[in-house]
Design an enzyme around this catalytic site. Structure first.
Site, mmCIF file in Angstrom:
data_model
loop_
_atom_site.group_PDB
_atom_site.id
_atom_site.type_symbol
_atom_site.label_atom_id
_atom_site.label_comp_id
_atom_site.label_asym_id
_atom_site.label_seq_id
_atom_site.Cartn_x
_atom_site.Cartn_y
_atom_site.Cartn_z
ATOM 1 N N GLN A 190 61.794 -43.322 45.386
ATOM 2 C CA GLN A 190 62.701 -42.287 45.912
ATOM 3 C C GLN A 190 63.511 -41.608 44.816
ATOM 4 O O GLN A 190 64.314 -40.718 45.100
ATOM 5 C CB GLN A 190 63.657 -42.896 46.953
ATOM 6 C CG GLN A 190 62.968 -43.451 48.177
ATOM 7 C CD GLN A 190 62.256 -42.377 49.011
ATOM 8 O OE1 GLN A 190 62.499 -41.179 48.858
ATOM 9 N NE2 GLN A 190 61.351 -42.804 49.877
ATOM 10 N N LYS A 211 55.299 -38.620 47.195
ATOM 11 C CA LYS A 211 56.710 -38.323 47.456
ATOM 12 C C LYS A 211 57.245 -37.334 46.422
ATOM 13 O O LYS A 211 58.412 -36.968 46.443
ATOM 14 C CB LYS A 211 57.537 -39.603 47.427
ATOM 15 C CG LYS A 211 57.155 -40.598 48.522
ATOM 16 C CD LYS A 211 58.045 -41.810 48.464
ATOM 17 C CE LYS A 211 57.470 -43.000 49.208
ATOM 18 N NZ LYS A 211 57.444 -42.857 50.646
ATOM 19 N N HIS A 219 62.764 -51.674 50.080
ATOM 20 C CA HIS A 219 61.631 -51.338 50.950
ATOM 21 C C HIS A 219 60.726 -52.579 51.001
ATOM 22 O O HIS A 219 60.656 -53.341 50.037
ATOM 23 C CB HIS A 219 60.891 -50.155 50.310
ATOM 24 C CG HIS A 219 59.778 -49.577 51.114
ATOM 25 N ND1 HIS A 219 58.540 -50.170 51.195
ATOM 26 C CD2 HIS A 219 59.702 -48.447 51.861
ATOM 27 C CE1 HIS A 219 57.761 -49.422 51.955
ATOM 28 N NE2 HIS A 219 58.430 -48.371 52.377
ATOM 29 N N ASP A 259 61.743 -49.991 41.451
ATOM 30 C CA ASP A 259 61.021 -49.221 42.461
ATOM 31 C C ASP A 259 61.624 -47.817 42.443
ATOM 32 O O ASP A 259 62.707 -47.588 42.974
ATOM 33 C CB ASP A 259 61.190 -49.897 43.824
ATOM 34 C CG ASP A 259 60.624 -49.051 44.956
ATOM 35 O OD1 ASP A 259 60.279 -47.877 44.722
ATOM 36 O OD2 ASP A 259 60.546 -49.572 46.086
ATOM 37 N N CYS A 281 60.575 -49.315 56.985
ATOM 38 C CA CYS A 281 60.051 -50.408 56.146
ATOM 39 C C CYS A 281 61.175 -51.068 55.351
ATOM 40 O O CYS A 281 61.003 -51.442 54.185
ATOM 41 C CB CYS A 281 58.944 -49.931 55.206
ATOM 42 S SG CYS A 281 57.562 -49.205 56.054
HETATM 43 N N1 7TS Z 1 59.528 -47.992 47.753
HETATM 44 C C1 7TS Z 1 60.332 -47.112 48.353
HETATM 45 C C2 7TS Z 1 61.774 -47.041 47.946
HETATM 46 C C3 7TS Z 1 59.804 -46.273 49.324
HETATM 47 O O1 7TS Z 1 60.599 -45.375 49.899
HETATM 48 C C4 7TS Z 1 58.442 -46.373 49.679
HETATM 49 C C5 7TS Z 1 57.837 -45.545 50.779
HETATM 50 C C6 7TS Z 1 57.653 -47.294 48.994
HETATM 51 C C7 7TS Z 1 58.234 -48.087 48.046
HETATM 52 C C8 7TS Z 1 56.189 -47.431 49.264
HETATM 53 O O2 7TS Z 1 55.527 -46.320 48.816
HETATM 54 P P1 7TS Z 1 53.955 -46.111 49.134
HETATM 55 O O3 7TS Z 1 53.707 -44.714 48.672
HETATM 56 O O4 7TS Z 1 53.228 -47.110 48.340
HETATM 57 O O5 7TS Z 1 53.809 -46.299 50.603
HETATM 58 N N2 7TS Z 1 58.766 -45.102 51.708
HETATM 59 C C9 7TS Z 1 58.514 -44.520 52.902
HETATM 60 C C10 7TS Z 1 59.522 -44.074 53.733
HETATM 61 O O6 7TS Z 1 60.721 -44.153 53.475
HETATM 62 N N3 7TS Z 1 58.988 -43.546 54.836
HETATM 63 O O7 7TS Z 1 57.659 -43.635 54.742
HETATM 64 C C11 7TS Z 1 57.345 -44.233 53.524
#
Ligand code: 7TS
Length: 413
Positions: free
Chosen positions: A210, A233, A130, A207, A371
């Site tokens: 997910q 999430k 990401h 990371d 992303c």
């Molecule tokens: N890493 C992964 C694997 C992610 O899926 C996401 C967000 C992030 C980092 C960033 O997380 P945040 O909470 O700091 O924004 N992924 C997604 C997505 O897949 N669709 O919208 C956000």
């Protein structure tokens, strides 16, 4: 509509009642929420805990002698202990509250990078990251004169581990890799990847955005040096997240943001810093969201989580089989080890059109590059449509999704 019999013994209809958002109609159709990789929904327990906190406990932490401040502090620290237990960290102090995964990666990239990454050093990322696990590392690499190296993947969306092993050398200072890809659903073989990195004395920053909502995570068993994830999430509100780090690393790293709460003493000549975790929590933290994250963990502990994850996995297999039988659907990401995410394209239909038409059917999916532009570049597509599951999804959600995709195909035929 009659509830379709679910495949496992997991009582999904009972679970769905815990999530009020799910029982609404969108565009006149029952909501089919299949955008969990972006943000999951929030159960009543978390909503009620948030309301209770705001009604009766709201205050600032770590600074007041008065009742409310002490209460807020106790609850905030109790949430930290819940996080510790949930990911099996050795100590609660190793769990830094951040506002999300992005902030967690920025914390590690800056605080670790400024201390340990120097000119000519190398940082290993993977092709499926990401952007939030790419850009902070690029920024620190540029600042420190280091080089980014990228673990390639095969057509199924699996990392090529031989190449990774050949990449590690005495210049490598960090491996930063996703546990599960948000655009492909691939579960990476983290435990062995971490073991290999450690043979070279290299720390690994995972990371886990997910992974935490979809599989059991044990940071000690993985032997991860850092493990970051977002609350929104994993059934908590936005604005919550965790940056786990082994004490030995966190103690060696300097603070990345300065301000209140992270200091021991301040004079204009010199500041001395608080111990972990405060050292990395400058300013008033995200108190309500973090307490909400603690409540989300309480919720996950209150259900049969292994059965929930098993149900979600069965659903993934069911959806994969059903979607792959629809003529014109191309699945993007077909790794053997997968979780929760189904990315696909349709011939001659832009993913945004798929998303817009499915929305008319009450179905929430995400269309775009997720992303993860390097993943799109790898597959030579501008975007994909992505359905992402949580344990409250049903076979019926998948059936409606597949029927609606067929309608999209028919419209564009
Ligand atoms: N890493 C992964 C694997 C992610 O899926 C996401 C967000 C992030 C980092 C960033 O997380 P945040 O909470 O700091 O924004 N992924 C997604 C997505 O897949 N669709 O919208 C956000």
């Amino acid at each position: 509509m009659k509830a379709v019999k679910e495949m496992s013994s997991f009582d999904v209809e009972k679970i769905r009642k815990d999530f009020p958002v799910l029982s609404q109609t969108v565009n006149g159709k029952p909501l089919r929420y299949l955008d969990n990789a972006a943000s999951s929904q929030v159960p009543n327990l978390v909503i009620e805990r948030g309301a209770e906190y705001l009604k009766k406990e709201h205050s600032n932490v770590h600074r007041g002698v008065h009742y409310l401040s002490q209460k807020a502090t106790t609850e905030y620290e109790a949430a930290r202990e819940k996080v510790r237990k949930f990911i099996n960290a050795k100590e609660a102090k190793e769990c830094i509250f951040v506002r999300g995964c992005t902030e967690g990666v920025n914390l590690v990239a800056n605080a670790y990078g400024r201390k340990f990454i120097n000119e000519g050093d190398e940082i290993i990322l993977s092709q499926m990251e990401h952007h939030s696990n790419i850009v902070p590392w690029q920024m620190i690499a540029e600042e420190r004169g280091a080089k980014i190296r990228v673990i390639p993947m095969n057509e199924a969306g699996e990392l090529i581990i031989d190449e990774y092993e050949n990449m590690l050398n005495e210049r490598t200072k960090m491996v930063a890799v996703a546990h599960i890809s948000n655009s492909l659903g691939t579960i990476n073989p983290l435990k062995s990847m971490i073991e290999t990195a450690h043979k070279f004395g290299v720390p690994v920053c995972v990371d886990g955005a997910q992974a935490v909502p979809h599989i059991r995570v044990d940071v000690q068993d993985l032997d991860a040096d850092f493990y970051v994830f977002s609350g929104h999430k994993m059934f908590a509100p936005t604005g919550s997240g965790v940056c786990y780090g082994k004490r030995e690393w966190l103690e060696k790293m300097d603070s990345y943001q300065g301000g209140g709460s992270m200091i021991y003493t301040v004079t204009f000549e010199k500041t001395t810093y608080a111990p972990i975790p405060e050292k990395f929590e400058a300013g008033t933290p995200a108190i309500a969201p973090s307490i909400g994250l603690g409540a989300a963990i309480d919720y996950l502990n209150s259900i049969d989580l292994d059965a929930a994850f098993a149900h979600e996995h069965e659903l993934l297999e069911y959806a994969t089989e059903k979607l792959s039988k629809i003529e014109g659907v191309k699945l993007i990401g077909t790794a053997k080890e997968k979780a929760s995410v189904i990315s696909f394209t349709l011939e001659n239909v832009h993913p945004h059109d798929i998303g817009t038409i499915l929305d008319q059917e009450g179905i929430a999916i995400r269309a775009g590059h997720h992303c993860a532009q390097p993943v799109m570049q790898f597959y030579d597509v501008p975007a994909t449509a992505r359905a992402s599951l949580a344990f409250y999804n049903t076979k019926e959600d998948v059936d409606v999704l597949c029927d609606s995709i067929q309608k999209v195909i028919d419209v564009f035929a």
